[in-house]
Design a protein around this motif. Structure first.
Motif, short mmCIF file in Angstrom:
data_model
loop_
_atom_site.label_atom_id
_atom_site.label_comp_id
_atom_site.label_asym_id
_atom_site.label_seq_id
_atom_site.Cartn_x
_atom_site.Cartn_y
_atom_site.Cartn_z
N PHE A 241 -6.51 -12.82 3.30
CA PHE A 241 -5.37 -13.64 3.74
C PHE A 241 -4.02 -13.09 3.30
CE2 PHE A 241 -5.31 -15.02 -0.56
CZ PHE A 241 -4.17 -15.77 -0.80
N LEU A 242 -4.00 -12.18 2.34
CA LEU A 242 -2.73 -11.77 1.74
C LEU A 242 -2.80 -10.32 1.28
CD1 LEU A 242 0.06 -12.34 0.29
CD2 LEU A 242 -1.31 -13.19 -1.65
N VAL A 243 -1.76 -9.55 1.58
CA VAL A 243 -1.61 -8.21 1.01
C VAL A 243 -0.24 -8.13 0.36
CG1 VAL A 243 -0.82 -7.21 3.20
CG2 VAL A 243 -1.72 -5.72 1.41
N GLU A 268 -4.44 -7.12 10.83
CA GLU A 268 -5.49 -7.92 10.21
C GLU A 268 -5.11 -9.39 10.08
OE1 GLU A 268 -8.42 -6.90 9.41
OE2 GLU A 268 -8.25 -4.72 9.52
N GLU A 269 -3.90 -9.74 10.54
CA GLU A 269 -3.40 -11.12 10.45
C GLU A 269 -3.36 -11.62 9.01
OE1 GLU A 269 -5.82 -13.40 13.14
OE2 GLU A 269 -4.69 -12.72 14.88
N LEU A 270 -2.75 -10.80 8.16
CA LEU A 270 -2.57 -11.14 6.75
C LEU A 270 -1.11 -11.47 6.48
CD1 LEU A 270 -4.58 -8.22 5.07
CD2 LEU A 270 -5.44 -10.42 5.89
N PHE A 271 -0.88 -12.34 5.52
CA PHE A 271 0.46 -12.60 5.02
C PHE A 271 0.89 -11.38 4.21
CE2 PHE A 271 3.72 -14.47 2.34
CZ PHE A 271 4.30 -15.47 3.13
N PHE A 272 2.11 -10.89 4.44
CA PHE A 272 2.60 -9.68 3.78
C PHE A 272 3.72 -10.05 2.81
CE2 PHE A 272 5.28 -5.61 4.51
CZ PHE A 272 4.88 -5.08 3.29
N HIS A 273 3.41 -9.97 1.52
CA HIS A 273 4.37 -10.26 0.46
C HIS A 273 4.73 -8.97 -0.26
CE1 HIS A 273 6.32 -12.38 -2.88
NE2 HIS A 273 5.59 -11.64 -3.71
N ILE A 295 10.23 -3.12 4.40
CA ILE A 295 10.43 -4.35 3.62
C ILE A 295 11.00 -5.46 4.50
CG2 ILE A 295 12.78 -3.89 2.77
CD1 ILE A 295 11.80 -4.94 0.02
N GLU A 296 11.73 -5.05 5.56
CA GLU A 296 12.30 -6.05 6.47
C GLU A 296 11.23 -6.77 7.28
OE1 GLU A 296 11.58 -2.42 8.85
OE2 GLU A 296 12.41 -2.81 6.84
N ARG A 297 9.99 -6.28 7.25
CA ARG A 297 8.89 -6.91 7.97
C ARG A 297 8.06 -7.83 7.07
NH1 ARG A 297 5.75 -2.10 10.79
NH2 ARG A 297 4.48 -3.88 11.50
N ALA A 298 8.42 -7.93 5.82
CA ALA A 298 7.66 -8.77 4.89
C ALA A 298 7.77 -10.24 5.27
CB ALA A 298 8.16 -8.57 3.47
N ASP A 299 6.74 -11.00 4.94
CA ASP A 299 6.78 -12.45 5.09
C ASP A 299 7.52 -13.10 3.93
OD1 ASP A 299 5.24 -12.97 7.58
OD2 ASP A 299 3.64 -11.98 6.46
N SER A 300 7.51 -12.45 2.78
CA SER A 300 8.27 -12.93 1.63
C SER A 300 8.52 -11.76 0.68
CB SER A 300 7.54 -14.07 0.90
OG SER A 300 6.25 -13.68 0.50
N ILE A 301 9.60 -11.87 -0.07
CA ILE A 301 9.99 -10.84 -1.03
C ILE A 301 10.37 -11.51 -2.34
CG2 ILE A 301 11.48 -8.86 -1.49
CD1 ILE A 301 12.22 -8.80 1.48
N ALA A 302 9.87 -10.98 -3.44
CA ALA A 302 10.23 -11.47 -4.78
C ALA A 302 11.04 -10.39 -5.49
CB ALA A 302 8.96 -11.79 -5.57
#
Length: 501
Positions: A241-243, A268-273, A295-302
């Motif tokens: 679910f997440l990469v 793969e339909e994963l959330f990209f953080h 990085i502009e394609r990320a779903d979230s950035i920390a």
């Protein structure tokens, strides 16, 4: 003229004499200006003496004391024995040095004492403006949301929780992960920060469900291994679910191929953080920003403003592409004293507390706002580029010194090296470098840290402070060579001792 508000039974904590407080406050401010102005002439760090530590074991004060006395204790017993990250010779951990502007902004923040968990107040608009600026910086859409947090550890946790909410739906907030039969798996490189694994733990998903993907020779995630791990988990009936991509690994500053990871996540339909604790803000430096492509394609950035952009601690941040999903991850229907209104102080919903776990929140945005308004994005970018140039300079000096060995190339601003141990063997070489590290720290000349690179103990110089120049780089390396020579020649090399510059 001061107001006389002290009636019978008054218990206010404001001073009886504001003039006296002003004078003392000015002395305290001047002392901190003096500290910062003269910081290069101080030791980076010195071990706190036992007699100083004993002062901080006293019982709870019952009677009132003097502000002047408390200030004097701070100056004499606290300030000299901090870790030293404000000093240009501090190269130990990924920590910014702060700025005089940030210090003054913190003073304003403390005086205002705003709780920015919510309600109709401009301090929240300041935080929203930082979110707008970060949308612009990272190319995120207008509906993206942002939130100040303590640091990237919390920001990474929020990223995991948003991803969990996306795949498991609203039910996970009421019923927990145990109510869903699906077993979720996430993926990050073995170089990812330990807080990523901790986030899986706190989110109730389990640390074992985070797959550590090996890295390549440059320290970036091995993409073939990532694809293999995802396929293996799907074949085993698990649900990826997440990469999590890393932009600036904590050990050597490596950057994952974020574009390739974004492609895999999309397929793969994963959330990209992206964990960009320090590296994400390299977007401010035009010569480095291209390395963050994807990085502009990320779903979230920390990331943290208190690292490369030198904002005073603490100032972490999370940016989420889908603001509605972010809101759905945390917002609740309030029916008590937190109920919202169309007008008045309880209006302007949603509030920041709807985007994270904290209701009580300090005004972290102000010192960040001041930093960008006073210094500007271009100057902050030059600071970032300069620290990377210093790392390359340090690498060149190490490569020119036959006594030293470079253990990893300077990807960004982190350099890992060691003193060669000759025929002593790896265990003895590690022990030698461990003692050398302590010698450098105890000298007060510089404060690097250590890590493991390919199983070898490395002296790690993380160059983040805007005050650092080649003067401090040379001083640190010259100390390493001087103490290293003494340790190598000494039969008592393993005996702990105090070193001086």
């Amino acid at each position: 003229m001061q107001d006389d508000y002290r009636g019978p039974g008054a218990a206010a904590l404001d001073p009886a004499d504001w003039r006296e407080l002003r004078e003392q406050g000015h002395r305290m401010l001047d002392d901190m200006f003096d500290f910062l102005e003269g910081i290069r002439h101080r030791p980076v760090w010195q071990p706190p003496p036992d007699e100083v530590r004993k002062l901080f074991t006293e019982s709870l004060p019952r009677e009132s004391g003097s502000l002047a006395d408390a200030h004097r204790t701070f100056m004499d017993k606290i300030l000299p024995y901090a870790s030293g990250n404000a000093h240009p010779g501090f190269m130990g951990w990924v920590q910014g040095g702060g700025t005089p502007v940030g210090m003054l902004a913190e003073m304003l923040t403390a005086g205002l004492n705003a709780n920015v968990g919510g309600r109709n107040q401009i301090p929240i608009d300041v935080e929203k403006q930082i979110t707008q600026w970060m949308r612009e910086l990272f190319g995120f859409p207008a509906q993206a949301s942002g939130l100040f947090v303590t640091g990237t550890s919390m920001a990474n946790l929020i990223g995991v929780l948003v991803a969990r909410r996306k795949v498991l739906g609203a039910a996970v907030r009421e019923q927990g992960v145990q109510a869903d039969e699906r077993r979720l798996t996430a993926y990050a490189s073995t170089a990812a920060h330990g807080c990523v694994r901790q986030a899986m733990d706190v989110a109730g998903l389990g640390q074992q469900m985070l797959r550590g993907i090996p890295t390549d020779a440059a320290g970036a995630m091995n993409l073939a291994a990532l694809r293999t791990a995802i396929a293996a988990d799907r074949a085993a009936g698990l649900q990826p679910f997440l990469v999590i991509g890393t932009a600036g690994s904590v050990d050597i500053g490596a950057i994952d191929d974020l574009t390739a990871i974004a492609d895999i996540a999309q397929r793969e339909e994963l959330f990209f953080h992206v964990d960009g604790a320090f590296g994400a803000l390299a977007m401010l430096a035009p010569e480095i920003a291209p390395r963050l492509a994807g990085i502009e394609r990320a779903d979230s950035i920390a990331f943290d403003f208190h690292k490369w952009t030198q904002v005073q601690y603490d100032a972490g941040f999370v940016l989420v592409r889908d603001g509605d999903l972010h809101l759905a991850t945390f917002a609740t229907q309030e029916r008590t004293y937190l109920q919202r209104a169309e007008r008045g102080l309880a209006s302007s919903s949603p509030w920041p507390c709807d985007l994270g776990p904290d209701l009580s929140r300090g005004f972290r945005a102000l010192k960040t706002w001041f930093t960008f308004k006073v210094y500007g994005a271009e100057q902050l970018g030059r600071v970032i580029a300069h620290t990377c140039a210093l790392a390359r300079y340090l690498q060149q000096r190490i490569e020119a010194a036959p006594e030293l060995e470079l253990l990893a190339p300077a990807s960004l601003n982190i350099v890992c090296f060691r003193l060669r141990g000759g025929d002593a063997g790896e265990a003895a070489t590690d022990a030698l470098n461990r003692e050398l590290l302590i010698a450098i720290q105890e000298s007060g000349v510089a404060a690097p840290s250590s890590t493991l690179v390919n199983g070898h103990l490395a002296i790690r110089a993380a160059i983040f402070n805007h005050r650092t120049t080649t003067v401090q780089i040379d001083a640190m390396l010259n100390a390493a060579l001087r103490f290293g020579g003494a340790l190598t020649a000494s039969a008592a090399a393993s005996t702990p001792r105090q070193y001086t510059a």
